[in-house]
Design a protein around this motif. Structure first.
Motif, PDB file in Angstrom:
ATOM      1  N   THR A   1       0.831  -1.203   0.000  1.00 47.99           N
ATOM      2  CA  THR A   1       0.000   0.000   0.000  1.00 47.99           C
ATOM      3  C   THR A   1       0.866   1.254   0.000  1.00 47.99           C
ATOM      4  OG1 THR A   1      -1.741  -1.166   1.214  1.00 47.99           O
ATOM      5  CG2 THR A   1      -1.828   1.225   1.209  1.00 47.99           C
ATOM      6  N   SER A   2       1.905   1.263   0.829  1.00 48.25           N
ATOM      7  CA  SER A   2       2.807   2.419   0.874  1.00 48.25           C
ATOM      8  C   SER A   2       3.501   2.623  -0.468  1.00 48.25           C
ATOM      9  CB  SER A   2       3.847   2.217   1.978  1.00 48.25           C
ATOM     10  OG  SER A   2       3.248   2.158   3.253  1.00 48.25           O
ATOM     11  N   LEU A   3       3.926   1.533  -1.069  1.00 42.68           N
ATOM     12  CA  LEU A   3       4.592   1.632  -2.368  1.00 42.68           C
ATOM     13  C   LEU A   3       3.632   2.162  -3.432  1.00 42.68           C
ATOM     14  CD1 LEU A   3       7.168   1.182  -3.957  1.00 42.68           C
ATOM     15  CD2 LEU A   3       6.489  -1.199  -4.295  1.00 42.68           C
ATOM     16  N   ASN A   4       2.358   1.767  -3.336  1.00 38.73           N
ATOM     17  CA  ASN A   4       1.354   2.264  -4.265  1.00 38.73           C
ATOM     18  C   ASN A   4       1.200   3.779  -4.145  1.00 38.73           C
ATOM     19  OD1 ASN A   4      -1.755   3.084  -4.464  1.00 38.73           O
ATOM     20  ND2 ASN A   4      -1.381   1.474  -5.967  1.00 38.73           N
ATOM     21  N   LEU A   5       1.160   4.291  -2.908  1.00 37.10           N
ATOM     22  CA  LEU A   5       1.031   5.722  -2.691  1.00 37.10           C
ATOM     23  C   LEU A   5       2.217   6.489  -3.272  1.00 37.10           C
ATOM     24  CD1 LEU A   5      -0.211   5.711   1.025  1.00 37.10           C
ATOM     25  CD2 LEU A   5      -1.579   6.245  -0.993  1.00 37.10           C
ATOM     26  N   ILE A   6       3.402   5.911  -3.155  1.00 41.07           N
ATOM     27  CA  ILE A   6       4.611   6.579  -3.650  1.00 41.07           C
ATOM     28  C   ILE A   6       4.679   6.523  -5.163  1.00 41.07           C
ATOM     29  CG2 ILE A   6       7.133   6.490  -3.638  1.00 41.07           C
ATOM     30  CD1 ILE A   6       6.875   5.375  -0.742  1.00 41.07           C
ATOM     31  N   ARG A   7       4.384   5.352  -5.737  1.00 44.30           N
ATOM     32  CA  ARG A   7       4.428   5.201  -7.196  1.00 44.30           C
ATOM     33  C   ARG A   7       3.439   6.133  -7.891  1.00 44.30           C
ATOM     34  NH1 ARG A   7       8.485   2.743 -10.182  1.00 44.30           N
ATOM     35  NH2 ARG A   7       9.088   0.745  -9.287  1.00 44.30           N
TER      36      ARG A   7
ATOM     37  N   ARG B   1       2.670   9.024  -7.008  1.00 46.29           N
ATOM     38  CA  ARG B   1       3.150  10.404  -6.953  1.00 46.29           C
ATOM     39  C   ARG B   1       4.471  10.577  -7.689  1.00 46.29           C
ATOM     40  NH1 ARG B   1       0.430  10.310  -1.860  1.00 46.29           N
ATOM     41  NH2 ARG B   1      -0.765  12.224  -1.495  1.00 46.29           N
ATOM     42  N   TYR B   2       5.264   9.527  -7.756  1.00 49.77           N
ATOM     43  CA  TYR B   2       6.588   9.616  -8.387  1.00 49.77           C
ATOM     44  C   TYR B   2       6.587   8.712  -9.617  1.00 49.77           C
ATOM     45  CZ  TYR B   2      11.653  10.391  -8.441  1.00 49.77           C
ATOM     46  OH  TYR B   2      12.926  10.774  -8.773  1.00 49.77           O
ATOM     47  N   LYS B   3       6.092   9.239 -10.710  1.00 51.51           N
ATOM     48  CA  LYS B   3       5.876   8.430 -11.917  1.00 51.51           C
ATOM     49  C   LYS B   3       7.074   8.534 -12.862  1.00 51.51           C
ATOM     50  CE  LYS B   3       0.869   8.998 -11.522  1.00 51.51           C
ATOM     51  NZ  LYS B   3      -0.383   9.465 -12.131  1.00 51.51           N
ATOM     52  N   ARG B   4       8.178   7.989 -12.399  1.00 55.37           N
ATOM     53  CA  ARG B   4       9.378   7.952 -13.218  1.00 55.37           C
ATOM     54  C   ARG B   4       9.867   6.511 -13.335  1.00 55.37           C
ATOM     55  NH1 ARG B   4      13.162  12.933 -10.925  1.00 55.37           N
ATOM     56  NH2 ARG B   4      11.645  14.624 -11.180  1.00 55.37           N
ATOM     57  N   LYS B   5      10.294   6.166 -14.517  1.00 54.96           N
ATOM     58  CA  LYS B   5      10.774   4.797 -14.724  1.00 54.96           C
ATOM     59  C   LYS B   5      12.113   4.556 -14.042  1.00 54.96           C
ATOM     60  CE  LYS B   5      13.032   5.831 -19.155  1.00 54.96           C
ATOM     61  NZ  LYS B   5      13.087   5.484 -20.587  1.00 54.96           N
ATOM     62  N   THR B   6      12.755   5.648 -13.622  1.00 56.47           N
ATOM     63  CA  THR B   6      14.060   5.518 -12.969  1.00 56.47           C
ATOM     64  C   THR B   6      13.943   5.187 -11.481  1.00 56.47           C
ATOM     65  OG1 THR B   6      14.051   7.929 -12.675  1.00 56.47           O
ATOM     66  CG2 THR B   6      15.221   7.056 -14.591  1.00 56.47           C
ATOM     67  N   LEU B   7      12.713   5.160 -10.948  1.00 56.68           N
ATOM     68  CA  LEU B   7      12.526   4.793  -9.540  1.00 56.68           C
ATOM     69  C   LEU B   7      12.681   3.281  -9.394  1.00 56.68           C
ATOM     70  CD1 LEU B   7      11.756   5.427  -6.615  1.00 56.68           C
ATOM     71  CD2 LEU B   7       9.351   5.215  -7.277  1.00 56.68           C
ATOM     72  N   LEU B   8      13.691   2.868  -8.665  1.00 57.86           N
ATOM     73  CA  LEU B   8      13.975   1.437  -8.477  1.00 57.86           C
ATOM     74  C   LEU B   8      13.552   0.996  -7.082  1.00 57.86           C
ATOM     75  CD1 LEU B   8      17.468   0.930 -10.161  1.00 57.86           C
ATOM     76  CD2 LEU B   8      15.194   0.816 -11.164  1.00 57.86           C
TER      77      LEU B   8
ATOM     78  N   LEU C   1      14.055   2.219  -1.817  1.00 62.42           N
ATOM     79  CA  LEU C   1      13.627   2.967  -2.988  1.00 62.42           C
ATOM     80  C   LEU C   1      14.636   4.071  -3.279  1.00 62.42           C
ATOM     81  CD1 LEU C   1      10.860   2.264  -1.203  1.00 62.42           C
ATOM     82  CD2 LEU C   1       9.780   3.467  -3.075  1.00 62.42           C
ATOM     83  N   PHE C   2      14.954   4.246  -4.549  1.00 63.13           N
ATOM     84  CA  PHE C   2      15.846   5.322  -4.946  1.00 63.13           C
ATOM     85  C   PHE C   2      15.705   5.556  -6.439  1.00 63.13           C
ATOM     86  CE2 PHE C   2      18.067   1.330  -5.251  1.00 63.13           C
ATOM     87  CZ  PHE C   2      18.751   1.385  -6.453  1.00 63.13           C
ATOM     88  N   ASP C   3      16.025   6.769  -6.854  1.00 63.30           N
ATOM     89  CA  ASP C   3      16.050   7.117  -8.275  1.00 63.30           C
ATOM     90  C   ASP C   3      17.455   6.836  -8.787  1.00 63.30           C
ATOM     91  OD1 ASP C   3      16.263   8.516 -10.775  1.00 63.30           O
ATOM     92  OD2 ASP C   3      14.451   9.628 -10.227  1.00 63.30           O
ATOM     93  N   GLU C   4      17.594   5.897  -9.709  1.00 62.67           N
ATOM     94  CA  GLU C   4      18.925   5.460 -10.116  1.00 62.67           C
ATOM     95  C   GLU C   4      19.714   6.557 -10.819  1.00 62.67           C
ATOM     96  OE1 GLU C   4      19.004   2.408 -13.049  1.00 62.67           O
ATOM     97  OE2 GLU C   4      17.286   3.204 -14.165  1.00 62.67           O
ATOM     98  N   THR C   5      19.034   7.589 -11.329  1.00 63.96           N
ATOM     99  CA  THR C   5      19.749   8.687 -11.986  1.00 63.96           C
ATOM    100  C   THR C   5      20.154   9.787 -11.012  1.00 63.96           C
ATOM    101  OG1 THR C   5      17.674   9.830 -12.515  1.00 63.96           O
ATOM    102  CG2 THR C   5      18.518   8.263 -14.145  1.00 63.96           C
ATOM    103  N   LEU C   6      19.602   9.768  -9.804  1.00 62.37           N
ATOM    104  CA  LEU C   6      19.867  10.836  -8.834  1.00 62.37           C
ATOM    105  C   LEU C   6      20.630  10.359  -7.607  1.00 62.37           C
ATOM    106  CD1 LEU C   6      16.364  12.598  -8.919  1.00 62.37           C
ATOM    107  CD2 LEU C   6      18.438  13.282 -10.127  1.00 62.37           C
TER     108      LEU C   6
ATOM    109  N   VAL D   1       8.429  11.360  -1.542  1.00 60.28           N
ATOM    110  CA  VAL D   1       8.599  11.702  -2.953  1.00 60.28           C
ATOM    111  C   VAL D   1       9.537  12.894  -3.118  1.00 60.28           C
ATOM    112  CG1 VAL D   1       7.378  12.613  -4.971  1.00 60.28           C
ATOM    113  CG2 VAL D   1       6.406  10.710  -3.689  1.00 60.28           C
ATOM    114  N   LYS D   2       9.391  13.898  -2.278  1.00 59.80           N
ATOM    115  CA  LYS D   2      10.254  15.078  -2.350  1.00 59.80           C
ATOM    116  C   LYS D   2      11.716  14.697  -2.162  1.00 59.80           C
ATOM    117  CE  LYS D   2      10.971  19.591  -0.114  1.00 59.80           C
ATOM    118  NZ  LYS D   2      12.344  19.321   0.363  1.00 59.80           N
ATOM    119  N   ASN D   3      11.981  13.811  -1.213  1.00 61.61           N
ATOM    120  CA  ASN D   3      13.363  13.407  -0.954  1.00 61.61           C
ATOM    121  C   ASN D   3      13.900  12.475  -2.030  1.00 61.61           C
ATOM    122  OD1 ASN D   3      14.481  14.304   1.920  1.00 61.61           O
ATOM    123  ND2 ASN D   3      12.273  14.065   2.076  1.00 61.61           N
ATOM    124  N   LEU D   4      13.047  11.658  -2.619  1.00 63.00           N
ATOM    125  CA  LEU D   4      13.485  10.836  -3.750  1.00 63.00           C
ATOM    126  C   LEU D   4      13.935  11.723  -4.909  1.00 63.00           C
ATOM    127  CD1 LEU D   4      10.765   8.014  -3.830  1.00 63.00           C
ATOM    128  CD2 LEU D   4      13.199   7.710  -3.350  1.00 63.00           C
TER     129      LEU D   4
END
Length: 426
Positions: A126-132, A134-141, A158-163, A215-218
């Motif tokens: 459920t938590s992952l659903n809430l984050i996904r 809001r953060y609709k990037r394919k780079t979120l791993l 969870l992290f953005d592989e490009t950031l 999401v802001k911190n990701l």
């Protein structure tokens, strides 16, 4: 394989079914499995299947099926809500997990005036659903890990592989691999074990129950840890200044946001050094005050039989009692009991001549300023730091306050959050 070691558990079930000369046997814990799904997806389908090969093919259509080769592996899966199906001398594991948790609820401990109100859930999906959402990037791993020697609790990173920085990610994975824990039940417990230093006062991870903060911190290149069974997430690496930011700052007009942030830093200075400054000035340097104010303070302390440091320690400890009582008492009586108790104690202590009127004002300002800090973990650390500063002020006066603040600054500069400087400004 009959799982003889589990037969004494009343919630462990063994169910055998036969049709067209082929037999299956189901093993599962009823307390962690959804029996309605077991009947609908496994048992009913079994009676509609013509052969063992067809049924085996059907089981392998489940997204999380696996073959278990040992009893230990099968038991581990069953404890996680899986059903073990014995067919053709194979042990096939299929998830029928029934995880009882709250639905998406309002964030209660990180209040804001504007912005989203929902909070993370104890259910990690459920938590992952809430984050996904809001953060609709394919780079979120998303990477899964299991910690806890006995509990084998699932957590996801969870992290953005490009950031996200690879060195920071490697540091976190190394810390997770070194965890040796019997039971893990909360994000706070995980943070304590990731820090390793039991004498550390300041939080090196930011705990949050808000998906928007996650999401802001990701988006800033930070790493988030979500733990199964906990509605709080961990964010790292963080700096000291991250603990004074509220999600309201992102939705307010820029000038208002900066003003509120400045207020929090002013509140930090007040709650941290005001008690120590009071002692150092009253006991060592009263000449720095204007004559009228010095006489006012001296007059209010005429009946007080204790030196200023005992007076302020007495009131601070009473305040700590009230804070703890407000947390531990039932919610229905907590506000009334602590408010009335504080008023009665303060009034009685003043009338009895045990503390000065000015002292009541000082303690009230310190208590209010402490709660201006938006993150609970930080103002708990500040509450503790006040006492060494008070002791230094008692022995050395204003010089002791300055020495204590310099030592505190040096200590903060020595801290690292996942290898990153804790006092980094940008």
């Amino acid at each position: 394989m009959r799982f003889e070691s589990l037969q004494k558990n009343e919630d462990f079930l063994t169910r055998e079914f036969e049709k067209n000369k082929f037999t299956i046997c189901l093993y599962y814990f009823a307390s962690v499995c959804n029996e309605a799904d077991i009947f609908k997806k496994l048992i009913s389908t079994f009676y509609r299947t013509e052969s063992a090969a067809d049924y085996e093919t059907y089981l392998k259509s489940f997204p999380n099926w696996s073959v278990r080769s040992s009893e230990a592996e099968a038991i581990e899966k069953m404890l996680d809500g899986h059903v073990i199906i014995s067919i053709h001398e194979q042990m096939i594991s299929v998830s029928m997990r029934n995880f009882m948790s709250r639905s998406v609820d309002v964030s209660t401990d990180e209040n804001i005036l504007q912005g989203p109100k929902d909070g993370l859930s104890e259910n990690i999906e459920t938590s992952l659903n809430l984050i996904r959402n809001r953060y609709k990037r394919k780079t979120l791993l998303v990477e899964s890990h299991f910690v806890g020697n006995d509990s084998n609790i699932k957590l996801i990173v969870l992290f953005d592989e490009t950031l996200a920085e690879t060195t920071t990610l490697a540091t976190l994975k190394e810390k997770l691999s070194q965890l040796q824990m019997t039971i893990l039940q909360s994000a706070g417990q995980l943070q304590k074990n990731l820090i390793h230093n039991k004498f550390n006062l300041f939080p090196l991870f930011l705990t949050t129950e808000r998906p928007d903060r996650v999401v802001k911190n990701l988006a800033e290149g930070k790493i988030v840890i979500l733990l199964e069974g906990s509605s709080w997430g961990l964010i790292g690496p963080v700096t000291f200044f991250d603990f004074f930011k509220s999600m309201d700052d992102t939705v307010q007009m820029p000038i208002i946001g900066k003003f509120l942030l400045t207020l929090r830093y002013v509140a930090l200075l007040i709650t941290l050094i005001l008690p120590a400054l009071y002692i150092s000035i009253i006991s060592y340097s009263p000449d720095v005050l204007k004559v009228q104010f010095a006489l006012l303070v001296a007059g209010s302390r005429m009946t007080v039989p204790f030196p200023s440091y005992i007076e302020i320690m007495f009131m601070l400890i009473l305040t700590e009692f009230l804070i703890e009582a407000s947390i531990r008492l039932p919610k229905t009586i907590s506000p009334t009991a602590t408010t009335v108790g504080g008023l009665i104690l303060g009034q009685a202590a003043t009338e009895a001549g045990l503390v000065a009127n000015v002292m009541i004002i000082v303690i009230s300002v310190v208590a209010i300023s402490n709660f201006v800090v938006p993150v609970n973990a930080m103002h708990q650390a500040i509450r503790i730091i006040r006492y060494p500063l008070i002791l230094l002020a008692s022995f050395l006066g204003t010089i002791g306050v300055v020495v204590g603040l310099l030592a505190l600054l040096a200590y903060l500069c020595s801290l690292r959050s996942l290898g990153k400087p804790y006092m980094k400004l940008l």
